[in-house]
Design a protein around this motif. Structure first.
Motif, mmCIF file in Angstrom:
data_model
loop_
_atom_site.group_PDB
_atom_site.id
_atom_site.type_symbol
_atom_site.label_atom_id
_atom_site.label_comp_id
_atom_site.label_asym_id
_atom_site.label_seq_id
_atom_site.Cartn_x
_atom_site.Cartn_y
_atom_site.Cartn_z
ATOM 1 N N ALA A 207 0.838 -1.199 0.000
ATOM 2 C CA ALA A 207 0.000 0.000 0.000
ATOM 3 C C ALA A 207 0.870 1.245 0.000
ATOM 4 O O ALA A 207 0.495 2.282 -0.558
ATOM 5 N N THR A 208 2.053 1.165 0.640
ATOM 6 C CA THR A 208 3.004 2.279 0.655
ATOM 7 C C THR A 208 4.397 1.725 0.377
ATOM 8 O O THR A 208 4.713 0.589 0.741
ATOM 9 N N THR A 209 5.229 2.534 -0.258
ATOM 10 C CA THR A 209 6.580 2.113 -0.608
ATOM 11 C C THR A 209 7.591 3.183 -0.195
ATOM 12 O O THR A 209 7.226 4.330 0.065
ATOM 13 N N THR A 210 8.853 2.780 -0.161
ATOM 14 C CA THR A 210 9.957 3.700 0.105
ATOM 15 C C THR A 210 10.806 3.801 -1.155
ATOM 16 O O THR A 210 11.220 2.786 -1.715
ATOM 17 N N THR A 211 11.062 5.013 -1.595
ATOM 18 C CA THR A 211 11.862 5.241 -2.802
ATOM 19 C C THR A 211 13.344 5.281 -2.451
ATOM 20 O O THR A 211 13.753 5.911 -1.462
ATOM 21 N N VAL A 212 14.142 4.590 -3.235
ATOM 22 C CA VAL A 212 15.591 4.652 -3.089
ATOM 23 C C VAL A 212 16.110 5.708 -4.062
ATOM 24 O O VAL A 212 16.058 5.516 -5.285
ATOM 25 N N PRO A 213 16.603 6.856 -3.566
ATOM 26 C CA PRO A 213 17.083 7.909 -4.465
ATOM 27 C C PRO A 213 18.255 7.426 -5.308
ATOM 28 O O PRO A 213 19.079 6.626 -4.848
ATOM 29 N N ALA A 214 18.340 7.896 -6.534
ATOM 30 C CA ALA A 214 19.457 7.513 -7.399
ATOM 31 C C ALA A 214 20.783 7.918 -6.774
ATOM 32 O O ALA A 214 21.800 7.235 -6.933
ATOM 33 N N ALA A 215 20.787 9.024 -6.034
ATOM 34 C CA ALA A 215 22.018 9.533 -5.426
ATOM 35 C C ALA A 215 22.382 8.798 -4.138
ATOM 36 O O ALA A 215 23.348 9.166 -3.476
ATOM 37 N N ALA A 216 21.620 7.744 -3.783
ATOM 38 C CA ALA A 216 21.937 6.996 -2.571
ATOM 39 C C ALA A 216 23.119 6.064 -2.774
ATOM 40 O O ALA A 216 23.754 5.633 -1.809
#
Length: 514
Positions: A207-216
Protein backbone atom coordinates in the motif's frame (compact mmCIF):
# COMPACT_ATOMS: atom_id res chain seq x y z
CA UNK A 1 53.38 -56.16 26.49
CA UNK A 2 55.19 -52.88 25.64
CA UNK A 3 53.26 -49.59 25.32
CA UNK A 4 54.14 -49.52 21.59
CA UNK A 5 52.75 -52.99 20.93
CA UNK A 6 49.62 -52.14 22.96
CA UNK A 7 49.04 -49.09 20.80
CA UNK A 8 49.46 -51.20 17.65
CA UNK A 9 46.80 -53.57 18.94
CA UNK A 10 44.54 -50.61 19.70
CA UNK A 11 44.61 -49.31 16.12
CA UNK A 12 42.25 -51.90 14.52
CA UNK A 13 39.83 -51.42 17.43
CA UNK A 14 39.94 -47.64 16.94
CA UNK A 15 39.21 -48.04 13.22
CA UNK A 16 36.36 -50.48 13.94
CA UNK A 17 34.78 -48.20 16.53
CA UNK A 18 35.02 -45.15 14.27
CA UNK A 19 33.47 -47.10 11.40
CA UNK A 20 30.66 -48.30 13.67
CA UNK A 21 30.04 -44.73 14.80
CA UNK A 22 29.87 -43.48 11.20
CA UNK A 23 27.29 -46.18 10.51
CA UNK A 24 25.34 -45.32 13.66
CA UNK A 25 25.38 -41.60 12.85
CA UNK A 26 24.14 -42.31 9.32
CA UNK A 27 21.32 -44.51 10.58
CA UNK A 28 20.41 -41.82 13.11
CA UNK A 29 20.20 -39.19 10.37
CA UNK A 30 18.11 -41.56 8.24
CA UNK A 31 15.76 -42.22 11.17
CA UNK A 32 15.42 -38.49 11.75
CA UNK A 33 14.45 -37.92 8.12
CA UNK A 34 11.74 -40.57 8.48
CA UNK A 35 10.25 -39.95 11.93
CA UNK A 36 11.55 -36.63 13.34
CA UNK A 37 13.18 -34.22 10.84
CA UNK A 38 14.09 -31.67 13.51
CA UNK A 39 15.79 -34.29 15.70
CA UNK A 40 18.83 -35.06 13.57
CA UNK A 41 21.49 -36.26 16.04
CA UNK A 42 24.02 -33.77 14.68
CA UNK A 43 21.52 -30.91 14.88
CA UNK A 44 20.42 -31.90 18.38
CA UNK A 45 23.96 -32.04 19.73
CA UNK A 46 24.95 -28.90 17.86
CA UNK A 47 21.88 -27.03 19.06
CA UNK A 48 22.64 -28.07 22.62
CA UNK A 49 26.20 -26.81 22.26
CA UNK A 50 24.94 -23.48 20.91
CA UNK A 51 22.50 -23.18 23.80
CA UNK A 52 25.25 -23.87 26.35
CA UNK A 53 27.89 -21.70 24.68
CA UNK A 54 28.91 -18.59 26.63
CA UNK A 55 28.88 -15.23 24.88
CA UNK A 56 32.65 -15.21 24.37
CA UNK A 57 32.52 -18.58 22.59
CA UNK A 58 29.79 -17.34 20.22
CA UNK A 59 31.84 -14.21 19.46
CA UNK A 60 34.96 -16.27 18.86
CA UNK A 61 33.15 -18.60 16.44
CA UNK A 62 31.67 -15.71 14.47
CA UNK A 63 35.00 -13.86 14.49
CA UNK A 64 36.86 -16.91 13.18
CA UNK A 65 34.29 -18.32 10.76
CA UNK A 66 31.79 -15.50 10.09
CA UNK A 67 28.59 -16.78 8.53
CA UNK A 68 30.28 -20.18 8.19
CA UNK A 69 30.06 -20.68 11.95
CA UNK A 70 27.41 -23.42 11.66
CA UNK A 71 29.41 -25.42 9.14
CA UNK A 72 32.44 -25.09 11.40
CA UNK A 73 30.39 -26.28 14.37
CA UNK A 74 29.17 -29.34 12.49
CA UNK A 75 32.71 -30.19 11.43
CA UNK A 76 33.83 -29.73 15.02
CA UNK A 77 31.08 -32.05 16.26
CA UNK A 78 32.09 -34.67 13.69
CA UNK A 79 35.74 -34.48 14.76
CA UNK A 80 34.80 -34.70 18.44
CA UNK A 81 32.53 -37.66 17.75
CA UNK A 82 35.32 -39.48 15.94
CA UNK A 83 37.69 -38.83 18.84
CA UNK A 84 35.12 -40.20 21.29
CA UNK A 85 34.56 -43.18 19.01
CA UNK A 86 38.26 -43.92 18.86
CA UNK A 87 38.57 -43.73 22.63
CA UNK A 88 35.56 -46.03 22.98
CA UNK A 89 37.27 -48.54 20.69
CA UNK A 90 40.35 -48.63 22.92
CA UNK A 91 38.15 -48.98 25.97
CA UNK A 92 36.16 -51.81 24.38
CA UNK A 93 39.30 -53.73 23.44
CA UNK A 94 40.86 -53.39 26.87
CA UNK A 95 37.83 -53.41 29.18
CA UNK A 96 34.73 -54.63 27.39
CA UNK A 97 31.86 -53.75 27.53
CA UNK A 98 32.71 -50.19 28.63
CA UNK A 99 33.42 -49.01 25.11
CA UNK A 100 29.92 -50.01 24.05
CA UNK A 101 28.54 -48.36 27.17
CA UNK A 102 30.28 -45.12 26.17
CA UNK A 103 28.76 -45.19 22.67
CA UNK A 104 25.29 -45.91 24.03
CA UNK A 105 25.78 -43.06 26.51
CA UNK A 106 26.46 -40.63 23.66
CA UNK A 107 23.16 -41.66 22.07
CA UNK A 108 21.33 -41.29 25.38
CA UNK A 109 22.77 -37.79 25.85
CA UNK A 110 21.52 -36.87 22.38
CA UNK A 111 18.09 -38.27 23.21
CA UNK A 112 17.92 -36.27 26.44
CA UNK A 113 18.99 -33.07 24.71
CA UNK A 114 16.37 -33.64 22.00
CA UNK A 115 13.67 -33.53 24.68
CA UNK A 116 14.82 -30.07 25.78
CA UNK A 117 14.41 -28.53 22.33
CA UNK A 118 11.43 -26.27 21.76
CA UNK A 119 10.42 -28.24 18.67
CA UNK A 120 10.68 -31.63 20.40
CA UNK A 121 8.11 -34.26 19.53
CA UNK A 122 7.25 -37.68 20.92
CA UNK A 123 9.69 -39.38 18.56
CA UNK A 124 12.51 -36.84 18.91
CA UNK A 125 14.74 -39.13 21.04
CA UNK A 126 14.48 -42.04 18.57
CA UNK A 127 17.18 -40.98 16.06
CA UNK A 128 19.85 -40.43 18.73
CA UNK A 129 18.97 -43.70 20.47
CA UNK A 130 19.22 -45.56 17.16
CA UNK A 131 22.59 -43.92 16.44
CA UNK A 132 24.03 -44.86 19.83
CA UNK A 133 22.65 -48.41 19.84
CA UNK A 134 23.78 -49.16 16.28
CA UNK A 135 27.27 -47.80 16.92
CA UNK A 136 27.61 -49.85 20.11
CA UNK A 137 26.29 -53.05 18.50
CA UNK A 138 28.54 -52.91 15.43
CA UNK A 139 31.60 -51.81 17.41
CA UNK A 140 31.01 -54.68 19.85
CA UNK A 141 30.77 -57.26 17.07
CA UNK A 142 33.86 -56.04 15.21
CA UNK A 143 36.07 -55.71 18.27
CA UNK A 144 34.92 -59.11 19.56
CA UNK A 145 36.15 -60.60 16.28
CA UNK A 146 39.51 -58.95 16.85
CA UNK A 147 39.75 -60.47 20.31
CA UNK A 148 38.86 -63.91 18.96
CA UNK A 149 41.46 -63.50 16.22
CA UNK A 150 44.16 -62.72 18.72
CA UNK A 151 43.16 -65.72 20.77
CA UNK A 152 43.49 -67.87 17.66
CA UNK A 153 46.85 -66.32 16.86
CA UNK A 154 48.08 -67.29 20.29
CA UNK A 155 47.38 -70.91 19.34
CA UNK A 156 49.20 -70.62 16.02
CA UNK A 157 46.51 -69.33 13.63
CA UNK A 158 47.09 -66.21 11.47
CA UNK A 159 45.78 -63.18 13.35
CA UNK A 160 46.44 -60.98 10.28
CA UNK A 161 43.56 -62.64 8.42
CA UNK A 162 41.14 -61.59 11.17
CA UNK A 163 42.48 -58.03 11.24
CA UNK A 164 42.10 -57.68 7.49
CA UNK A 165 38.58 -59.07 7.67
CA UNK A 166 37.61 -56.62 10.43
CA UNK A 167 39.12 -53.71 8.49
CA UNK A 168 37.17 -54.78 5.40
CA UNK A 169 33.95 -54.92 7.42
CA UNK A 170 34.80 -51.51 8.87
CA UNK A 171 35.01 -50.17 5.33
CA UNK A 172 31.60 -51.65 4.58
CA UNK A 173 30.20 -49.99 7.72
CA UNK A 174 31.57 -46.61 6.68
CA UNK A 175 30.09 -46.98 3.20
CA UNK A 176 26.73 -47.97 4.68
CA UNK A 177 26.84 -44.95 6.99
CA UNK A 178 27.56 -42.61 4.10
CA UNK A 179 24.74 -44.14 2.08
CA UNK A 180 22.32 -43.82 5.01
CA UNK A 181 23.26 -40.16 5.37
CA UNK A 182 22.70 -39.62 1.65
CA UNK A 183 19.37 -41.36 2.03
CA UNK A 184 18.41 -38.97 4.81
CA UNK A 185 18.94 -36.04 2.44
CA UNK A 186 16.91 -37.76 -0.25
CA UNK A 187 14.03 -38.28 2.17
CA UNK A 188 14.04 -34.69 3.43
CA UNK A 189 10.97 -33.85 1.42
CA UNK A 190 9.80 -31.12 3.79
CA UNK A 191 12.53 -28.76 2.65
CA UNK A 192 11.73 -29.36 -1.01
CA UNK A 193 8.01 -28.92 -0.40
CA UNK A 194 8.43 -25.58 1.37
CA UNK A 195 10.87 -24.41 -1.33
CA UNK A 196 8.23 -25.24 -3.95
CA UNK A 197 5.56 -23.34 -2.01
CA UNK A 198 7.86 -20.33 -1.72
CA UNK A 199 8.69 -20.42 -5.43
CA UNK A 200 4.99 -20.41 -6.34
CA UNK A 201 4.04 -17.69 -3.84
CA UNK A 202 3.02 -14.25 -5.09
CA UNK A 203 3.39 -11.41 -2.64
CA UNK A 204 0.64 -8.82 -2.24
CA UNK A 205 1.30 -5.33 -3.58
CA UNK A 206 2.37 -2.78 -0.97
CA UNK A 207 0.00 0.00 0.00
CA UNK A 208 3.00 2.28 0.66
CA UNK A 209 6.58 2.11 -0.61
CA UNK A 210 9.96 3.70 0.10
CA UNK A 211 11.86 5.24 -2.80
CA UNK A 212 15.59 4.65 -3.09
CA UNK A 213 17.08 7.91 -4.46
CA UNK A 214 19.46 7.51 -7.40
CA UNK A 215 22.02 9.53 -5.43
CA UNK A 216 21.94 7.00 -2.57
CA UNK A 217 24.51 4.81 -4.35
CA UNK A 218 27.83 6.42 -5.27
CA UNK A 219 28.68 3.65 -7.73
CA UNK A 220 32.25 3.22 -6.51
CA UNK A 221 33.91 -0.13 -7.23
CA UNK A 222 34.46 -2.09 -4.03
CA UNK A 223 31.93 -0.06 -2.04
CA UNK A 224 29.05 -2.07 -0.55
CA UNK A 225 25.88 -1.51 -2.62
CA UNK A 226 23.31 0.58 -0.85
CA UNK A 227 20.81 -2.34 -1.07
CA UNK A 228 22.37 -5.72 -0.32
CA UNK A 229 21.42 -8.59 -2.65
CA UNK A 230 19.55 -11.28 -0.73
CA UNK A 231 22.18 -13.90 -1.60
CA UNK A 232 24.88 -11.71 0.01
CA UNK A 233 22.92 -10.79 3.13
CA UNK A 234 24.60 -11.99 6.31
CA UNK A 235 22.99 -14.82 8.26
CA UNK A 236 23.55 -15.25 12.00
CA UNK A 237 21.12 -17.38 14.03
CA UNK A 238 21.04 -20.49 16.20
CA UNK A 239 19.33 -22.82 13.71
CA UNK A 240 21.59 -25.66 12.54
CA UNK A 241 18.65 -27.06 10.60
CA UNK A 242 16.73 -24.26 8.90
CA UNK A 243 13.06 -24.50 9.93
CA UNK A 244 10.75 -25.45 7.08
CA UNK A 245 7.47 -23.62 7.67
CA UNK A 246 4.59 -23.92 5.24
CA UNK A 247 2.54 -20.69 5.12
CA UNK A 248 -0.60 -22.86 5.14
CA UNK A 249 0.25 -24.08 8.65
CA UNK A 250 1.86 -20.89 9.97
CA UNK A 251 0.17 -18.92 12.72
CA UNK A 252 1.15 -16.01 14.97
CA UNK A 253 -0.16 -15.83 18.52
CA UNK A 254 -0.09 -12.49 20.35
CA UNK A 255 -0.74 -12.91 24.07
CA UNK A 256 0.44 -12.03 27.56
CA UNK A 257 -0.21 -8.61 29.07
CA UNK A 258 -2.90 -7.76 26.56
CA UNK A 259 -6.61 -7.06 26.72
CA UNK A 260 -7.35 -9.32 23.76
CA UNK A 261 -5.35 -12.33 22.58
CA UNK A 262 -4.86 -12.28 18.81
CA UNK A 263 -4.13 -15.17 16.46
CA UNK A 264 -3.18 -14.43 12.85
CA UNK A 265 -2.81 -16.94 10.06
CA UNK A 266 -1.10 -16.41 6.72
CA UNK A 267 -4.27 -15.42 4.86
CA UNK A 268 -5.10 -12.95 7.64
CA UNK A 269 -1.64 -11.39 7.44
CA UNK A 270 -1.47 -10.93 3.68
CA UNK A 271 -4.98 -9.45 3.65
CA UNK A 272 -3.74 -6.52 5.74
CA UNK A 273 -2.27 -3.35 4.14
CA UNK A 274 1.38 -4.05 3.36
CA UNK A 275 4.22 -1.57 3.71
CA UNK A 276 7.48 -1.73 1.77
CA UNK A 277 10.44 -0.10 3.47
CA UNK A 278 14.22 -0.14 3.26
CA UNK A 279 16.05 -0.91 6.49
CA UNK A 280 19.55 -1.84 7.60
CA UNK A 281 19.99 -4.76 9.98
CA UNK A 282 23.17 -5.33 11.97
CA UNK A 283 24.31 -8.16 14.23
CA UNK A 284 25.56 -7.28 17.71
CA UNK A 285 28.57 -9.53 17.00
CA UNK A 286 29.70 -7.22 14.20
CA UNK A 287 33.24 -6.11 14.93
CA UNK A 288 34.36 -2.58 14.06
CA UNK A 289 34.72 -2.63 10.29
CA UNK A 290 32.90 -5.97 10.08
CA UNK A 291 30.52 -7.35 7.47
CA UNK A 292 27.65 -8.63 9.65
CA UNK A 293 25.40 -5.87 8.38
CA UNK A 294 23.14 -5.47 5.36
CA UNK A 295 20.37 -3.36 3.91
CA UNK A 296 17.32 -4.74 2.15
CA UNK A 297 13.91 -3.76 0.88
CA UNK A 298 11.38 -5.35 3.24
CA UNK A 299 7.65 -5.95 2.73
CA UNK A 300 5.31 -6.55 5.63
CA UNK A 301 2.74 -5.35 8.12
CA UNK A 302 3.69 -2.83 10.83
CA UNK A 303 3.97 -4.65 14.14
CA UNK A 304 2.34 -1.73 15.92
CA UNK A 305 -0.88 -2.44 13.98
CA UNK A 306 -0.94 -6.03 15.22
CA UNK A 307 -0.14 -5.03 18.79
CA UNK A 308 -2.87 -2.38 18.64
CA UNK A 309 -5.39 -5.17 18.06
CA UNK A 310 -4.18 -6.95 21.18
CA UNK A 311 -4.09 -3.74 23.28
CA UNK A 312 -1.08 -4.15 25.61
CA UNK A 313 -1.78 -3.21 29.21
CA UNK A 314 -0.12 -0.24 30.89
CA UNK A 315 2.34 -2.39 32.86
CA UNK A 316 3.87 -4.02 29.74
CA UNK A 317 7.27 -2.79 28.56
CA UNK A 318 8.65 -5.69 26.48
CA UNK A 319 7.64 -8.09 23.71
CA UNK A 320 9.20 -11.55 23.73
CA UNK A 321 9.14 -12.82 20.15
CA UNK A 322 9.49 -16.57 19.69
CA UNK A 323 10.60 -18.61 16.68
CA UNK A 324 9.20 -22.00 15.74
CA UNK A 325 12.56 -23.48 16.79
CA UNK A 326 12.39 -21.94 20.26
CA UNK A 327 14.67 -18.92 19.82
CA UNK A 328 13.44 -15.81 21.66
CA UNK A 329 14.26 -12.11 21.47
CA UNK A 330 13.23 -9.44 23.97
CA UNK A 331 12.32 -6.16 22.26
CA UNK A 332 11.32 -2.97 24.07
CA UNK A 333 7.59 -2.46 23.51
CA UNK A 334 8.18 1.15 22.54
CA UNK A 335 10.51 0.09 19.69
CA UNK A 336 7.65 -1.92 18.18
CA UNK A 337 4.97 0.73 18.61
CA UNK A 338 6.72 4.05 17.83
CA UNK A 339 7.04 5.67 14.39
CA UNK A 340 9.77 3.38 13.02
CA UNK A 341 8.94 0.81 10.35
CA UNK A 342 9.08 -2.29 12.56
CA UNK A 343 7.53 -5.02 10.42
CA UNK A 344 6.21 -8.53 10.43
CA UNK A 345 8.09 -9.01 7.18
CA UNK A 346 7.06 -11.45 4.45
CA UNK A 347 9.19 -10.14 1.59
CA UNK A 348 12.85 -9.26 0.97
CA UNK A 349 14.09 -7.42 -2.10
CA UNK A 350 10.91 -8.04 -4.06
CA UNK A 351 10.60 -11.77 -3.34
CA UNK A 352 9.23 -13.90 -0.52
CA UNK A 353 11.71 -14.15 2.34
CA UNK A 354 14.49 -16.66 1.64
CA UNK A 355 13.93 -19.73 3.79
CA UNK A 356 17.18 -19.18 5.67
CA UNK A 357 16.14 -15.59 6.39
CA UNK A 358 12.87 -16.50 8.08
CA UNK A 359 10.30 -17.63 5.49
CA UNK A 360 7.40 -17.16 5.75
CA UNK A 361 7.46 -14.41 8.42
CA UNK A 362 10.17 -12.68 10.44
CA UNK A 363 10.64 -9.51 12.47
CA UNK A 364 12.47 -6.48 11.10
CA UNK A 365 13.06 -3.72 13.65
CA UNK A 366 15.29 -0.79 12.63
CA UNK A 367 17.53 0.61 15.33
CA UNK A 368 17.88 -2.61 17.34
CA UNK A 369 20.59 -5.23 17.10
CA UNK A 370 19.30 -8.53 15.78
CA UNK A 371 19.62 -10.46 19.02
CA UNK A 372 16.80 -8.40 20.53
CA UNK A 373 14.63 -7.92 17.47
CA UNK A 374 15.25 -9.94 14.30
CA UNK A 375 13.40 -13.15 15.13
CA UNK A 376 13.06 -15.40 12.07
CA UNK A 377 10.30 -17.96 11.49
CA UNK A 378 8.34 -16.03 14.12
CA UNK A 379 5.32 -17.76 15.66
CA UNK A 380 4.60 -15.87 18.87
CA UNK A 381 4.62 -12.39 20.39
CA UNK A 382 4.30 -12.44 24.16
CA UNK A 383 3.67 -8.99 25.62
CA UNK A 384 5.39 -8.97 29.00
CA UNK A 385 7.96 -7.11 31.12
CA UNK A 386 11.75 -7.05 31.27
CA UNK A 387 11.62 -7.99 34.95
CA UNK A 388 9.57 -11.12 34.16
CA UNK A 389 11.15 -12.62 31.04
CA UNK A 390 14.44 -12.81 29.16
CA UNK A 391 15.35 -13.48 25.55
CA UNK A 392 17.72 -16.19 24.36
CA UNK A 393 20.88 -14.07 24.39
CA UNK A 394 20.00 -11.74 27.24
CA UNK A 395 19.76 -14.79 29.50
CA UNK A 396 23.34 -15.56 28.42
CA UNK A 397 24.83 -12.26 29.53
CA UNK A 398 24.09 -9.87 26.67
CA UNK A 399 22.57 -6.46 27.35
CA UNK A 400 18.85 -6.26 28.05
CA UNK A 401 18.23 -3.65 25.35
CA UNK A 402 20.28 -3.46 22.18
CA UNK A 403 20.09 -0.10 20.40
CA UNK A 404 22.44 0.06 17.42
CA UNK A 405 25.56 2.15 18.10
CA UNK A 406 27.05 4.81 15.84
CA UNK A 407 29.56 3.19 13.48
CA UNK A 408 31.37 3.69 10.17
CA UNK A 409 33.43 1.41 7.94
CA UNK A 410 36.06 1.83 5.23
CA UNK A 411 35.37 -0.32 2.15
CA UNK A 412 37.77 1.32 -0.32
CA UNK A 413 40.70 0.80 -0.32
CA UNK A 414 40.80 -2.61 1.34
CA UNK A 415 43.23 -3.18 4.17
CA UNK A 416 46.58 -4.32 2.80
CA UNK A 417 45.67 -3.18 -0.70
CA UNK A 418 48.25 -1.90 -3.20
CA UNK A 419 47.16 1.56 -4.37
CA UNK A 420 48.67 3.49 -7.27
CA UNK A 421 50.07 6.90 -6.36
CA UNK A 422 47.98 9.89 -7.39
CA UNK A 423 44.30 10.71 -7.38
CA UNK A 424 42.12 7.96 -5.87
CA UNK A 425 39.21 7.69 -3.46
CA UNK A 426 38.48 6.57 0.08
CA UNK A 427 34.91 5.35 0.58
CA UNK A 428 32.72 3.41 2.95
CA UNK A 429 29.42 3.28 4.80
CA UNK A 430 28.16 4.70 8.10
CA UNK A 431 25.10 4.01 10.21
CA UNK A 432 23.17 4.51 13.39
CA UNK A 433 19.80 3.14 12.42
CA UNK A 434 16.72 5.00 13.56
CA UNK A 435 18.95 7.96 14.44
CA UNK A 436 20.71 8.71 11.18
CA UNK A 437 24.12 10.01 10.13
CA UNK A 438 24.91 13.67 9.39
CA UNK A 439 28.58 13.35 8.49
CA UNK A 440 31.72 11.24 8.21
CA UNK A 441 35.29 12.37 8.82
CA UNK A 442 38.45 10.71 7.52
CA UNK A 443 42.01 10.87 8.81
CA UNK A 444 45.08 9.79 6.83
CA UNK A 445 48.00 8.88 9.08
CA UNK A 446 47.97 11.46 11.88
CA UNK A 447 46.82 14.35 9.71
CA UNK A 448 43.74 16.51 10.16
CA UNK A 449 40.24 15.06 10.03
CA UNK A 450 38.63 15.75 6.66
CA UNK A 451 34.91 15.85 5.91
CA UNK A 452 33.76 13.20 3.50
CA UNK A 453 30.89 13.63 1.05
CA UNK A 454 27.74 11.73 2.00
CA UNK A 455 25.48 10.06 -0.51
CA UNK A 456 21.77 10.81 -0.20
CA UNK A 457 20.40 8.78 2.70
CA UNK A 458 17.38 6.61 2.01
CA UNK A 459 16.19 7.24 5.57
CA UNK A 460 17.43 7.33 9.13
CA UNK A 461 16.81 3.58 9.24
CA UNK A 462 19.50 2.78 6.65
CA UNK A 463 23.23 3.12 6.32
CA UNK A 464 24.65 5.84 4.10
CA UNK A 465 27.58 5.71 1.69
CA UNK A 466 30.41 8.26 1.90
CA UNK A 467 33.53 9.12 -0.08
CA UNK A 468 36.61 11.37 0.03
CA UNK A 469 39.04 12.16 -2.82
CA UNK A 470 42.62 11.31 -1.88
CA UNK A 471 45.88 12.30 -3.53
CA UNK A 472 47.83 9.23 -2.45
CA UNK A 473 51.57 9.66 -1.93
CA UNK A 474 54.01 6.75 -2.09
CA UNK A 475 54.53 4.79 1.10
CA UNK A 476 52.47 3.04 3.77
CA UNK A 477 49.45 4.87 5.15
CA UNK A 478 46.90 4.34 7.90
CA UNK A 479 43.35 5.52 7.14
CA UNK A 480 40.71 6.01 9.85
CA UNK A 481 37.08 7.09 9.77
CA UNK A 482 34.50 8.29 12.25
CA UNK A 483 30.84 9.16 11.87
CA UNK A 484 28.73 11.98 13.25
CA UNK A 485 25.10 11.18 14.06
CA UNK A 486 22.05 13.23 13.20
CA UNK A 487 21.93 14.29 16.87
CA UNK A 488 25.53 15.62 16.76
CA UNK A 489 27.24 12.70 18.51
CA UNK A 490 30.74 11.86 17.24
CA UNK A 491 31.67 8.20 17.01
CA UNK A 492 33.84 7.25 19.96
CA UNK A 493 37.43 6.10 19.61
CA UNK A 494 37.07 3.95 22.72
CA UNK A 495 37.52 0.32 21.74
CA UNK A 496 34.97 -2.19 23.03
CA UNK A 497 34.28 -5.80 22.10
CA UNK A 498 30.82 -6.77 20.80
CA UNK A 499 29.71 -8.24 24.16
CA UNK A 500 27.53 -7.24 25.87
CA UNK A 501 25.93 -4.53 23.72
CA UNK A 502 27.91 -3.89 20.53
CA UNK A 503 31.46 -3.03 19.45
CA UNK A 504 32.87 0.51 19.42
CA UNK A 505 36.01 2.17 18.07
CA UNK A 506 37.26 3.63 14.80
CA UNK A 507 37.71 1.48 11.72
CA UNK A 508 41.15 1.81 10.16
CA UNK A 509 42.94 0.40 7.12
CA UNK A 510 46.65 0.17 6.36
CA UNK A 511 47.42 0.54 2.66
CA UNK A 512 50.55 0.63 0.57
CA UNK A 513 50.87 3.25 -2.16
CA UNK A 514 53.31 2.45 -4.97
Amino acid sequence: MTPASSRRRDLPAIVASIAATVLGAGLGELAAAIVAPTASPFAVIGGGMIDLAPAWAKDLAIDLFGTGDKAALLVGIAVLLLVVAGAAGVLERRKAPWGRVALVAVGVVGAIVSFTRADAGTLSPVPSLIAGAAAALVAGVLIARLRRGRASAASGDDDGVTRRGVLALSGVAVLAGVMATAGSFALSGGARAVSAVRAALRLPSPATTTTVPAAADLGIDGLAPVVTPSADFYRIDTALIVPQVDPATWALRVHGLVEQEVVLRWDDLIALPQKETVATLVCVSNEVGGSLIGTARWLGVPIRDILARAKPTAEADMVLSRSVDGFTASSPLEALTDDRDALLAIGMNGEPLPIEHGFPVRLVVPGMYGYVSATKWVSELEVTRFDRAEGYWTSRGWSERGPVKLQSRIDVPRSGAQVAAGETVIAGVAWQTHVGVSGVEVQVDDGPWQKATLATAISADTWVQWSLPWNAASGSHVIRCRAVSATGETQTSDTAAPAPDGATGWDQRTVSVA
